[in-house]
Design a protein around this motif. Structure first.
Motif, mmCIF file in Angstrom:
data_model
loop_
_atom_site.group_PDB
_atom_site.id
_atom_site.type_symbol
_atom_site.label_atom_id
_atom_site.label_comp_id
_atom_site.label_asym_id
_atom_site.label_seq_id
_atom_site.Cartn_x
_atom_site.Cartn_y
_atom_site.Cartn_z
ATOM 1 N N ILE A 537 -11.504 -69.733 49.881
ATOM 2 C CA ILE A 537 -10.336 -69.050 50.433
ATOM 3 C C ILE A 537 -10.382 -69.023 51.961
ATOM 4 O O ILE A 537 -9.359 -69.254 52.621
ATOM 5 C CB ILE A 537 -10.239 -67.623 49.856
ATOM 6 C CG1 ILE A 537 -9.925 -67.681 48.356
ATOM 7 C CG2 ILE A 537 -9.163 -66.815 50.583
ATOM 8 C CD1 ILE A 537 -10.086 -66.359 47.634
ATOM 9 N N MET A 538 -11.559 -68.776 52.546
ATOM 10 C CA MET A 538 -11.653 -68.751 54.010
ATOM 11 C C MET A 538 -11.349 -70.113 54.609
ATOM 12 O O MET A 538 -10.658 -70.210 55.635
ATOM 13 C CB MET A 538 -13.041 -68.280 54.452
ATOM 14 C CG MET A 538 -13.257 -66.789 54.311
ATOM 15 S SD MET A 538 -14.719 -66.166 55.181
ATOM 16 C CE MET A 538 -16.041 -66.903 54.227
ATOM 17 N N CYS A 539 -11.837 -71.174 53.973
ATOM 18 C CA CYS A 539 -11.571 -72.518 54.496
ATOM 19 C C CYS A 539 -10.081 -72.835 54.469
ATOM 20 O O CYS A 539 -9.532 -73.380 55.437
ATOM 21 C CB CYS A 539 -12.350 -73.560 53.703
ATOM 22 S SG CYS A 539 -14.105 -73.574 54.063
ATOM 23 N N TYR A 540 -9.434 -72.493 53.377
ATOM 24 C CA TYR A 540 -8.000 -72.782 53.290
ATOM 25 C C TYR A 540 -7.205 -71.883 54.241
ATOM 26 O O TYR A 540 -6.209 -72.333 54.835
ATOM 27 C CB TYR A 540 -7.506 -72.596 51.861
ATOM 28 C CG TYR A 540 -6.054 -72.997 51.699
ATOM 29 C CD1 TYR A 540 -5.681 -74.340 51.776
ATOM 30 C CD2 TYR A 540 -5.058 -72.045 51.494
ATOM 31 C CE1 TYR A 540 -4.352 -74.721 51.644
ATOM 32 C CE2 TYR A 540 -3.730 -72.411 51.353
ATOM 33 C CZ TYR A 540 -3.375 -73.756 51.433
ATOM 34 O OH TYR A 540 -2.055 -74.123 51.306
ATOM 35 N N THR A 541 -7.632 -70.645 54.403
ATOM 36 C CA THR A 541 -6.942 -69.753 55.333
ATOM 37 C C THR A 541 -7.011 -70.315 56.746
ATOM 38 O O THR A 541 -6.009 -70.321 57.476
ATOM 39 C CB THR A 541 -7.564 -68.347 55.299
ATOM 40 O OG1 THR A 541 -7.556 -67.857 53.957
ATOM 41 C CG2 THR A 541 -6.786 -67.385 56.187
ATOM 42 N N ASP A 550 -8.470 -82.308 58.812
ATOM 43 C CA ASP A 550 -9.778 -82.970 58.926
ATOM 44 C C ASP A 550 -10.905 -82.029 58.505
ATOM 45 O O ASP A 550 -11.920 -82.478 57.960
ATOM 46 C CB ASP A 550 -10.009 -83.449 60.362
ATOM 47 C CG ASP A 550 -9.121 -84.622 60.734
ATOM 48 O OD1 ASP A 550 -8.604 -85.292 59.807
ATOM 49 O OD2 ASP A 550 -8.933 -84.871 61.934
ATOM 50 N N TYR A 551 -10.731 -80.749 58.760
ATOM 51 C CA TYR A 551 -11.760 -79.780 58.386
ATOM 52 C C TYR A 551 -11.924 -79.731 56.868
ATOM 53 O O TYR A 551 -13.044 -79.702 56.346
ATOM 54 C CB TYR A 551 -11.384 -78.400 58.930
ATOM 55 C CG TYR A 551 -12.429 -77.339 58.698
ATOM 56 C CD1 TYR A 551 -13.588 -77.293 59.457
ATOM 57 C CD2 TYR A 551 -12.256 -76.374 57.704
ATOM 58 C CE1 TYR A 551 -14.550 -76.324 59.242
ATOM 59 C CE2 TYR A 551 -13.210 -75.394 57.485
ATOM 60 C CZ TYR A 551 -14.356 -75.372 58.253
ATOM 61 O OH TYR A 551 -15.309 -74.406 58.032
ATOM 62 N N SER A 601 -6.863 -71.719 42.324
ATOM 63 C CA SER A 601 -5.507 -72.080 42.747
ATOM 64 C C SER A 601 -5.500 -72.512 44.205
ATOM 65 O O SER A 601 -4.769 -73.444 44.583
ATOM 66 C CB SER A 601 -4.568 -70.891 42.528
ATOM 67 O OG SER A 601 -3.228 -71.263 42.739
ATOM 68 N N THR A 602 -6.316 -71.853 45.027
ATOM 69 C CA THR A 602 -6.425 -72.237 46.434
ATOM 70 C C THR A 602 -7.031 -73.629 46.554
ATOM 71 O O THR A 602 -6.613 -74.429 47.406
ATOM 72 C CB THR A 602 -7.282 -71.207 47.193
ATOM 73 O OG1 THR A 602 -6.663 -69.925 47.110
ATOM 74 C CG2 THR A 602 -7.438 -71.600 48.650
ATOM 75 N N MET A 603 -8.013 -73.941 45.718
ATOM 76 C CA MET A 603 -8.618 -75.273 45.754
ATOM 77 C C MET A 603 -7.601 -76.343 45.405
ATOM 78 O O MET A 603 -7.660 -77.465 45.932
ATOM 79 C CB MET A 603 -9.796 -75.327 44.782
ATOM 80 C CG MET A 603 -10.648 -76.588 44.926
ATOM 81 S SD MET A 603 -11.469 -76.680 46.546
ATOM 82 C CE MET A 603 -11.689 -78.461 46.704
ATOM 83 N N SER A 604 -6.641 -76.016 44.547
ATOM 84 C CA SER A 604 -5.590 -76.996 44.247
ATOM 85 C C SER A 604 -4.759 -77.286 45.489
ATOM 86 O O SER A 604 -4.350 -78.433 45.719
ATOM 87 C CB SER A 604 -4.703 -76.481 43.109
ATOM 88 O OG SER A 604 -3.857 -75.421 43.534
ATOM 89 N N LYS A 605 -4.542 -76.234 46.323
ATOM 90 C CA LYS A 605 -3.817 -76.432 47.584
ATOM 91 C C LYS A 605 -4.634 -77.284 48.548
ATOM 92 O O LYS A 605 -4.086 -78.122 49.285
ATOM 93 C CB LYS A 605 -3.514 -75.081 48.223
ATOM 94 C CG LYS A 605 -2.678 -74.132 47.375
ATOM 95 C CD LYS A 605 -1.224 -74.528 47.365
ATOM 96 C CE LYS A 605 -0.366 -73.465 46.679
ATOM 97 N NZ LYS A 605 1.074 -73.826 46.643
ATOM 98 N N ILE A 606 -5.948 -77.070 48.572
ATOM 99 C CA ILE A 606 -6.818 -77.881 49.429
ATOM 100 C C ILE A 606 -6.753 -79.344 48.986
ATOM 101 O O ILE A 606 -6.621 -80.256 49.815
ATOM 102 C CB ILE A 606 -8.260 -77.355 49.367
ATOM 103 C CG1 ILE A 606 -8.348 -75.982 50.043
ATOM 104 C CG2 ILE A 606 -9.233 -78.335 50.033
ATOM 105 C CD1 ILE A 606 -9.702 -75.314 49.924
#
Length: 777
Positions: A537-541, A550-551, A601-606
């Motif tokens: 979650i922090m990475c996607y935020t 790129d991150y 669900s956040t990983m799907s966005k990533i």
């Protein structure tokens, strides 16, 4: 017998009430004085009615430390800082300065005194400049003391300021070593040296342990480095200094208003004739034009962090300020002469903060610091609050302010929501950044970016604890998202190097600050669902606020590995602990499970953001299936709230983890869940807000604000005004605690948290607002 420090939490000196002091925007449990990093953190407690000159200054953990300030007006001396001088045996009485007002904003704490026809004003300024990494890395604070005539007459004024050797050591039996420097050159103690070369020559006391232990701590005090206390002659008619036994130096100043420019070189522990380091300034004849003296204080360490680098070798990381400015004396001089620039930048940020708070609540810009507008403490038993809601109030009733018909809790009557929220943020800001150090990157990594290390203040001192970084995240999204990236970078370096053996996310980067030496054996605190969800979650935020694809690409493989763990274990989490580990382990925690579902669900966005469409489709399908199952497991049969744990009927808790679904526009959690929880919280709220869960009456301030950020307006107002009400009424007497009893307002009897950087979570409303504005663009 070992002599150790006394604690303000255990014993507070009797307060001398000279006159009513007005605090604004609230009367906090402790006021930040010089607060810059885990070792540069000095506060003034207000516990048990004490004030800056009726009690000693405290270190963030509550330990008393030496810092004394005197002012002499027309030959009569008053104490304005500390309380150790009034009982002196100099033959001259020392009175307590009359403290009139105490105000604070996000960077400043201000104290106004009346002494013998003179107004004395003390400003403690710790700049927090999140986009200026060089200045942000300097662990020094400013203190400006000004005097002006308040009765129109001329007055002779002298100032005295001393710091004690005990600010560097918990164990007052440890031998100290000290020196005085002028513009970086050591002053000879035997030659009456130190006479200023010019009025701008910077004099700096340096002291530390005679036998330092690098990368060590003793009860949160560093066992290496030096404390520094600096000033110049400035516009004073006469300037003097002295180091030695506290009683002798104080008596000398009280008798003749100057010091003898000598340095006692009998190095010894603080328990042996308390060594203190003092300055005296003779301001001469003071009129209605203010005359001022500037000091700077803080702890400097040239070896900041011990870090296990990607080659699995321990490496010494230097502070970022060294890269920017050079030596200790270079940074002291730069910082001392940088006051005007730092004030301008801090003023811009303070203005922006006030503007953002006002706009969030749909108000025009307002001035929040108003000495006459402090929060009331006495309320009628029955009345109508500022929002037109009827209420009943019994000060003995733990349920606080209640609607007489529905018996739901309502907002505190006479405190507006925007003023309450501003007070919370203004008190939080310096505390947030106090938990961090900014260092150079490792020799093995080709990067001009710094690394940021967070100390788990107060609880156990872990390094870069993922579930402490997570609640602090909203502040960085509001101020500078890159700071979160720099904070996550050491975690990625360590785990991507393959040093950590477990497949789930590491809990922390080392058991105790300042040692980021990891857990090669994988024996860190077992909190896998919590930390995997937090890192994803922090990475996607970070990505949502920066667009830095790129991150995500760089770290995709490790993120996917953590997501695989969530897929396997998060829907029905085993007997695990969550970030609220003090509450103990619990099987099938509802709030922990929804973090896992949001994480998937956040990983799907990533995956979608980096072009991994098959992964995105798969993770979306899993998340939707898990969410539907979660609803069946999590909602109480009454349909009024979620349960604390699956099938534990009538249990409940703050469902704060759903905040990130709204923050990042994930959309997995349906609106009826947000509405149901928002309706529920007022039915369980106590005097100081809703408890964390039904097992105890304690609560967490960060999670309350996360819940408020996605609640309906009435519930949001209730939570924010209750938190500000707690600040104004608690007698805890230590820096902002994120864990306290919602009924009594005191610390939990089994332990307490203070001064932790998780107060970054209080920025949840402004981070959410910034995210919505970004989505519009």
């Amino acid at each position: 017998m070992v002599c150790v420090k006394s604690f303000v939490a255990l014993a507070v000196s009797s307060a001398v009430v000279v006159a009513e002091t007005v605090y604004s925007p609230v009367r906090p449990p402790a006021i930040p004085l010089a607060v810059r990093d885990p070792y540069s953190s000095l506060w003034s407690s207000t516990g048990n009615g004490s004030a800056i000159n009726t009690n000693r200054v405290i270190f963030w953990g509550g330990e008393f430390v030496g810092w004394e300030g005197l002012v002499t007006v027309d030959g009569k001396t008053y104490e304005w800082l500390g309380n150790e001088v009034k009982g002196n045996d100099s033959g001259k009485e020392v009175e307590t300065a009359d403290l009139k007002t105490v105000t604070f904003d996000s960077h400043n704490s201000n104290f106004t005194f009346e002494v013998g026809g003179v107004e004395l004003f003390a400003n403690f300024f710790s700049p927090v400049l999140p986009h200026d990494l060089c200045r942000s890395s300097i662990p020094l604070s400013y203190i400006t003391v000004s005097a002006k005539s308040s009765d129109g007459k001329k007055h002779e004024v002298q100032l005295y300021n001393e710091m004690g050797g005990d600010v560097v050591t918990f164990n007052n039996q440890s031998t100290l070593k000290w020196d005085l420097y002028q513009d970086g050159e050591k002053v000879d103690s035997n030659s009456n040296g130190g006479t200023p070369k010019n009025s701008s020559s910077v004099h700096s006391w340096f002291w530390g342990l005679k036998n330092p232990i690098t990368f060590g701590e003793e009860s949160d005090f560093p066992t290496d480095g030096n404390y520094t206390f600096s000033t110049t002659q400035g516009k004073a008619d006469n300037f003097s200094f002295q180091a030695g036994y506290s009683d002798n130096i104080r008596k000398a100043y009280i008798s003749k208003q100057q010091l003898d420019k000598t340095i006692d070189t009998k190095y010894r522990p603080y328990s042996d004739k308390q060594p203190v380091f003092a300055y005296a300034h003779d301001l001469g004849e003071v009129t209605t034009d203010p005359s001022s003296v500037l000091y700077t204080v803080g702890s400097l360490r040239q070896k900041a962090i011990q870090y296990t680098n990607p080659e699995n070798k321990n490496e010494t990381l230097k502070p970022w300020w060294g890269k920017c400015y050079g030596s200790e004396f270079d940074v002291i001089k730069f910082h001392y002469n940088d006051l005007e620039h730092s004030q301008k930048e801090a003023s811009k940020l303070e203005t922006q903060l006030q503007k953002d708070v006002s706009e969030y609540f749909g108000k025009e810009d307002v001035q929040y610091i108003n000495p006459d507008g402090h929060m009331p403490t006495n309320y009628k038993a029955n009345g109508t609050n500022t929002y037109g809601q009827r209420y009943t109030f019994d000060p003995e009733n733990g349920f606080g302010f209640l609607d007489p018909e529905t018996l739901k809790s309502v907002a505190v009557p006479d405190s507006t929501e925007e003023n309450s929220y501003y007070a919370i943020l203004a008190l939080s800001l310096r505390q947030i950044m106090m938990g961090y150090m900014i260092t150079e990157n490792t020799k093995t990594v080709d990067s001009d970016d710094p690394l940021v290390f967070q100390k788990e203040i107060s609880s156990n001192g872990n390094m870069n604890t993922v579930d402490v970084m997570f609640p602090a995240m909203p502040y960085f999204m509001y101020s500078n998202p890159n700071l979160l990236r720099y904070n996550m970078e050491p975690l990625f370096q360590y785990q991507e190097a393959g040093i950590y053996p477990n497949k789930y996310s590491i809990h922390d980067l080392g058991t105790h600050f300042p040692n980021a030496t990891g857990h090669e054996d994988g024996s860190d605190e077992y909190m896998p669902v919590e930390e995997c969800g937090n890192m994803i979650i922090m990475c996607y935020t970070y990505y949502k606020f920066t667009g830095d694809t790129d991150y995500l690409k760089k770290h995709y493989n490790l993120l996917k590995q953590w997501n695989d763990y969530l897929v396997e274990f998060s829907l029905t989490p085993s007997h695990q602990i969550s970030t609220d580990d003090f509450a103990g382990p619990l099987v099938n925690q509802t709030n922990l499970a929804i973090k896992g579902v949001i994480g998937i669900s956040t990983m799907s966005k990533i995956s979608q953001a980096v072009g991994k469409d098959d992964d995105a489709k798969n993770f979306t399908s899993i998340a939707k299936d898990y969410y539907n199952q979660w609803k069946g497991f999590a909602i109480d049969p009454s349909k009024k709230h979620t349960m604390l744990s699956y099938n534990w009927r009538n249990s409940n808790g703050l469902l704060y983890n759903i905040y990130t679904d709204k923050l990042n526009d994930i959309g997995i959690v349906e609106d009826d869940i947000f509405e149901m929880q928002s309706d529920w919280y007022p039915t369980i709220s106590q005097k100081y807000g809703p408890p964390l869960d039904n097992r105890h009456t304690y609560t967490k301030s960060d999670w309350q604000v996360w819940a408020a950020a996605v609640a309906e307006p009435n519930t949001r107002r209730l939570i924010l005004t209750s938190l500000a009400y707690w600040l104004n009424n608690t007698n805890t007497g230590q820096p902002f605690s994120d864990w306290y009893d919602a009924v009594s307002g005191e610390f939990h009897p089994d332990g307490h948290f203070v001064a932790r950087p998780v107060t970054g979570g209080h920025f949840a409303l402004l981070a959410h607002q910034a995210a919505k504005e970004s989505n519009k663009e």
